[in-house]
Design a protein around this motif. Structure first.
Motif, PDB file in Angstrom:
ATOM      1  N   CYS A  40      -7.154  -0.167   0.051  1.00  0.00           N
ATOM      2  CA  CYS A  40      -6.388  -0.809   1.028  1.00  0.00           C
ATOM      3  C   CYS A  40      -7.347  -1.068   2.136  1.00  0.00           C
ATOM      4  CB  CYS A  40      -5.287   0.074   1.641  1.00  0.00           C
ATOM      5  SG  CYS A  40      -4.441  -0.682   3.242  1.00  0.00           S
ATOM      6  N   CYS A  98       0.846  -1.155   0.137  1.00  0.00           N
ATOM      7  CA  CYS A  98      -0.063  -0.120   0.028  1.00  0.00           C
ATOM      8  C   CYS A  98       0.926   1.181  -0.023  1.00  0.00           C
ATOM      9  CB  CYS A  98      -0.898   0.113   1.334  1.00  0.00           C
ATOM     10  SG  CYS A  98      -1.834   1.650   1.501  1.00  0.00           S
ATOM     11  N   CYS A 137      -0.033   3.250   3.742  1.00  0.00           N
ATOM     12  CA  CYS A 137       0.391   2.504   5.034  1.00  0.00           C
ATOM     13  C   CYS A 137       1.384   1.315   4.966  1.00  0.00           C
ATOM     14  CB  CYS A 137      -0.892   2.308   5.798  1.00  0.00           C
ATOM     15  SG  CYS A 137      -1.695   0.781   5.057  1.00  0.00           S
ATOM     16  N   CYS A 173      -6.074   0.803   6.002  1.00  0.00           N
ATOM     17  CA  CYS A 173      -6.061   2.261   6.032  1.00  0.00           C
ATOM     18  C   CYS A 173      -7.344   2.781   5.139  1.00  0.00           C
ATOM     19  CB  CYS A 173      -4.532   3.149   5.844  1.00  0.00           C
ATOM     20  SG  CYS A 173      -4.251   2.886   3.853  1.00  0.00           S
TER      21      CYS A 173
HETATM   22 ZN    ZN Z   1      -2.980   1.324   3.514  1.00  0.00          ZN
END
Ligand code: ZN
Length: 139
Positions: free
Chosen positions: A126, A106, A109, A129
């Motif tokens: 994601c 990702c 994050c 997050c």
């Molecule tokens: Zn993420």
């Protein structure tokens, strides 16, 4: 007092084995295996000494009554060891899923996502997050 009772009393309140104990045991065996191939030399003396220290430390930890201090040592060890274990686990999974999935980080994050192979660019959300980003899968 019977022997079994005495033994139980001796071990009561002592720390015992944990992950650091097993890691030290493996280190001990590795040193033992290396020493099979090292001829008599200063290096051999140093390795033998190290092996003895590992063994003494293992025994000391197992019989220690200071459980709090031993737990702290184990936690410090796990903090170092977990990223290494994670890397090997991810590598193993990447290989296992190489025909069906790709692993992408990702961009927000840094969580690693396991995505089914669909060639080209795709929007992804994601799961950690909830951010949206684009992944490219070329092959
Ligand atoms: Zn993420």
């Amino acid at each position: 007092m019977r022997f079994r009772d005495r033994l139980a009393r001796f071990f009561y309140g002592r720390y015992g084995a944990d992950q650091l104990y097993y890691a030290l045991f493996i280190l001990y065996l590795v040193l033992w295996a290396i020493l099979l191939f090292v001829p008599y030399s200063p290096i051999r003396i140093v390795l033998s000494l190290l092996q003895t220290l590992v063994l003494v430390y293992m025994i000391f930890r197992v019989f220690s009554r200071n459980i709090y201090a031993r737990q702290k040592e184990n936690q410090a060890f796990l903090k170092l060891y977990e990223p290494i274990r994670g890397f090997f686990k991810l590598t193993k999974n990447k290989f296992r899923d190489r025909k069906t999935h790709r692993y992408k980080k990702c961009t927000h994050c840094k969580a690693v996502l396991r995505l089914p192979i669909r060639k080209g660019e795709h929007p992804v959300i994601c799961p950690r997050c909830k951010q949206r980003f684009i992944v490219k899968i070329r092959f």
